[in-house]
Write an enzyme that holds these catalytic residues in place. Structure first.
Site, PDB file in Angstrom:
ATOM      1  N   ASP A   1       0.886  -1.283   0.059  1.00 36.66           N
ATOM      2  CA  ASP A   1       0.068  -0.032   0.053  1.00 36.66           C
ATOM      3  C   ASP A   1       0.730   1.327   0.034  1.00 36.66           C
ATOM      4  OD1 ASP A   1      -2.355  -1.768   0.649  1.00 36.66           O
ATOM      5  OD2 ASP A   1      -1.484  -1.885   2.556  1.00 36.66           O
TER       6      ASP A   1
ATOM      7  N   SER B   1       2.288   6.681   0.574  1.00 33.83           N
ATOM      8  CA  SER B   1       1.520   5.963   1.533  1.00 33.83           C
ATOM      9  C   SER B   1       0.054   5.968   1.052  1.00 33.83           C
ATOM     10  CB  SER B   1       1.696   6.237   2.855  1.00 33.83           C
ATOM     11  OG  SER B   1       0.675   5.640   3.577  1.00 33.83           O
ATOM     12  N   ARG B   2      -0.371   4.914   0.508  1.00 30.71           N
ATOM     13  CA  ARG B   2      -1.733   4.995  -0.439  1.00 30.71           C
ATOM     14  C   ARG B   2      -2.829   5.190   0.945  1.00 30.71           C
ATOM     15  NH1 ARG B   2       0.288   0.743  -4.077  1.00 30.71           N
ATOM     16  NH2 ARG B   2       2.269   2.032  -4.925  1.00 30.71           N
ATOM     17  N   VAL B   3      -2.501   4.768   2.225  1.00 30.02           N
ATOM     18  CA  VAL B   3      -3.470   4.859   3.161  1.00 30.02           C
ATOM     19  C   VAL B   3      -3.439   6.351   3.501  1.00 30.02           C
ATOM     20  CG1 VAL B   3      -4.178   4.079   5.442  1.00 30.02           C
ATOM     21  CG2 VAL B   3      -3.563   2.578   4.031  1.00 30.02           C
TER      22      VAL B   3
END
Ligand code: ATP
Ligand code: MG
Length: 499
Positions: free
Chosen positions: A338, A363-365
Site C-alpha cells: 500500500d 503511503s496509499r492509506v
C-alpha cells in the site's frame, strides 16, 4: 442367546475402535537428493504443500506434483537424507509454535529455538500457510502506527494493518529504519516479529543485541534463516513469521512484522524452482513468483471488531540494484503493497539520514491513518520540501537567484536539516507536531542549518519545562486548533528571545 449378543457387541466395539485408531500412510522412495531438493517416486496421493516424513526423523515439504514423481524441499539437513530412503505422507502442513511463549525468543523457520534459552513450552501451534482474512473480516485502516521517524510519520504515514514497502539500494539504512520502528513500539502495546532472510549471521547477531540494548526484544519474536541455511528454510521463514504474528492478531493484538528482505526470499525460491526443474521466466524467476509474495502480504490486515479488532502491519524490505525500482521483484512488491518508502544512496552519502526520497515515497492509506494534529501540520511540509528539491536542482546551474527563490532554498535547507534523525532516536508524536509547526511557520529563519538540531532539542526541552500543558493537550486530544498553534508560535518566539 444373551451371551452371544454380548460377544457380538464386544466384537463390534473392537472393530469400531480399530477403525478409529488406524492411519493410512502412503509411502514412496527418494530417487535423488540435490541441494535440499528431493525427488520421490511412488507417492501418488499427496497434496501440494503437505509435510512429508522421511525415515530417520527428517521432514520435507511437497512442492511439485508430477504424474510419476513428487518434488519436495528438505526441511532437515541435506546430509541426513539419501536416495533410497522411505518417505511417508502425513496429511498435515508445516506448523510452528505460536503465542506468548515466543516473545523474546529467536527461532528458525521450523520453530526450533536458536538462542540457547531452552525449549519453547506452548500448546499453541499454527500452520505456516493459512488463507488471508476475507473482505468481510477486515476493517478500515484508521489508526496510526508510529515509527518515531519524523519524515515518515509526517509525510508517509503508516496505519495499523497497512503494508508499507521499504525499498533502496544496499547500505542505505533499510534495516535501521525497520529496527527504529520496532524500538519505537516500546510501551505502545504493539508486538513485533522480525524475519531475517538470507542475511549474514553477524548482522542478525547485531540486530538481536541492539534490540536487547533498547529493551525491545521482550515484545519481539525473531525468525532467522541466515545466508548459510538451505534455500528451503529461507523460503519458509516469512510464512513462519506471519503465522506467529497472526496468532497474536487473531487474539486482538496489534502486531508489526518486518521481512528483511524479500529480494533474498525471491532468490531462495528461484533456487528451489530451478532445482525442481520448473520452467523459468523473466530474470530466471518461476511464473508464480508474484503469487508467493502476494499470498504472504495479503495476510496483513486490520480485523473487524467481531474478530477482536487486531491488526498486522507489514514492513517488507526490498533491495534494489543501482536504484532500479522498475526491476521485476521491486515492481511486483510495489504493486502488492500500500505504498513505499524509497531510500536513496545519494541522499545517504550526502548525510541526509534517514535517506528518504520524499518524491518517490508514498503511503496509499495516507492521511486516513494520521491523527488530526499530525495531518494539520504536515501537509505544507511535504509541499515545501518538494518545492525545495525542484529549486535546488536549478540553483546548481549557478543561475542568478531572486529573493523568493532564495527564501525557498533557505527554508528547504532548514527543513532537510530538521528531518535528519540519528538511529535509535525515535521521537514522540507530540514533539513531532511541535517541530512541524516550527517548520510550517518558518520560525527557524536566521538560524544556521548546522544549529537547527540543537535549537529544536532545546526548544522541546524548554516547552516540557515551562509550558507542559501545551504538550499534554496534544497528547490527550490528538488534535490542534488555531489558538494552540498560535500559542506554540509565541512560545518559540519567547524561546528565541531568551536564548
Ligand atoms: P544492507 O543492504 O546491507 O542490508 P541496509 O540498507 O539494511 O544495508 P543498514 O544496515 O540499516 O542498511 O544501515 C547501513 C549503515 O548506515 C549502518 O552502519 C547504520 O549504522 C548506518 N545508518 C543507518 N541509518 C542511519 C541514521 N539514521 N543515522 C546514521 N547512520 C545510519
Ligand atoms: Mg539490511
Amino acid at each position: 442367546m444373551t451371551e452371544l449378543n454380548f460377544i457380538t457387541e464386544q466384537i463390534k466395539n473392537q472393530i469400531d475402535g480399530f477403525k478409529k485408531n488406524s492411519i493410512v500412510r502412503l509411502a514412496g522412495r527418494i530417487i535423488s537428493s540435490n541441494d535440499g531438493v528431493i525427488m520421490i517416486e511412488g507417492l501418488n496421493d499427496v497434496k501440494n504443500g503437505e509435510l512429508l516424513y522421511i525415515s530417520g526423523d527428517n521432514y520435507a515439504l511437497a512442492l511439485n506434483l508430477e504424474e510419476k514423481l513428487v518434488g519436495a524441499i528438505l526441511l532437515s539437513s541435506v546430509q541426513s537424507v539419501s536416495a533410497g530412503d522411505i518417505v511417508y505422507t502425513t496429511g498435515k502442513i508445516v506448523s510452528v509454535p505460536a503465542g506468548d511463549a515466543l516473545l523474546g525468543r529467536v527461532i528458525n523457520p521450523l520453530g526450533t529455538p536458536l538462542d540457547g534459552k531452552g525449549d519453547i513450552i506452548t500448546d499453541i501451534y499454527r500452520n505456516v500457510e493459512s488463507p488471508a482474512p476475507s473482505i468481510m473480516e477486515r476493517a478500515k485502516v484508521s489508526s496510526p502506527l508510529y515509527t518515531g521517524i519524523t519524515a515518515i510519520d509526517s509525510m508517509v504515514p503508516i496505519g495499523k494493518g497497512q503494508r508499507e514497502l521499504i525499498i533502496g539500494d544496499r547500505q542505505t539504512g533499510k534495516t535501521s529504519l525497520a529496527l527504529d520502528a520496532i524500538i519505537n513500539q516500546k510501551g505502545k502495546n504493539v508486538l513485533c516479529v522480525y524475519v531475517a532472510i538470507g542475511q549474514k549471521s553477524s548482522t542478525v547477531t547485531k540486530i538481536i543485541s541492539d534490540l536487547i540494548k533498547y529493551e525491545a526484544l521482550e515484545y519481539t519474536v525473531i525468525v532467522s534463516a541466515t545466508a548459510g541455511q538451505p534455500a528451503p528454510l529461507q523460503y519458509l521463514a516469512p510464512y513462519t513469521g506471519t503465522a506467529i504474528a497472526e496468532e497474536f492478531m487473531y487474539a486482538g493484538r496489534d502486531v508489526l512484522i518486518v521481512y528483511d528482505d524479500l529480494t533474498k526470499h525471491a532468490i531462495a525460491y528461484r533456487t528451489i524452482s530451478l532445482l525442481l526443474k520448473r520452467p523459468s521466466g523473466r530474470e530466471a524467476y518461476p511464473g508464480d513468483i508474484f503469487y508467493i509474495h502476494s499470498r504472504l502480504l495479503e495476510r496483513s490486515a486490520k480485523l473487524c471488531d467481531a474478530l477482536n479488532g487486531g491488526s498486522l502491519t507489514a514492513l517488507p524490505i526490498i533491495e534494489t540494484l543501482a536504484g532500479d525500482i522498475s526491476a521485476y521483484i521491486p515492481t511486483n512488491v510495489i504493486s502488492i503493497t500500500d505504498g513505499q518508502i524509497y531510500l536513496e544512496s545519494e541522499l545517504f552519502n550526502e548525510g541526509i539520514r534517514p535517506a528518504i526520497n520524499v518524491g518517490l515515497s508514498v503511503s496509499r492509506v495516507g492521511g486516513a491513518a494520521q491523527c488530526n494534529a499530525m495531518r494539520k501540520v504536515s501537509g505544507k511540509v511535504r509541499l515545501d520540501l518538494a518545492h525545495y528539491r525542484e529549486m535546488a536542482l536549478f540553483s546548481r546551474f549557478g543561475a542568478e537567484l531572486d529573493a523568493s527563490t532564495k527564501d525557498i532554498l533557505n527554508r528547504g535547507e532548514l527543513l532537510t536539516e530538521s528531518l535528519k534523525q540519528a538511529q535509535y532516536c525515535p521521537k514522540k508524536m507530540c514533539d513531532m507536531v511541535v517541530e512541524l509547526i516550527v517548520m510550517k511557520n518558518n520560525l527557524l529563519k536566521g538560524i544556521k542549518p548546522v544549529c537547527v538540531k540543537e535549537f529544536i532539542d532545546g526548544l522541546i526541552k524548554y516547552i516540557y519545562k515551562k509550558h507542559k500543558e501545551v504538550i499534554e493537550k496534544i497528547v490527550i486530544t490528538k488534535d490542534i486548533d488555531e489558538s494552540d498553534e498560535n500559542t506554540i508560535i509565541s512560545i518559540v518566539k519567547e524561546y528565541r528571545e531568551t536564548n
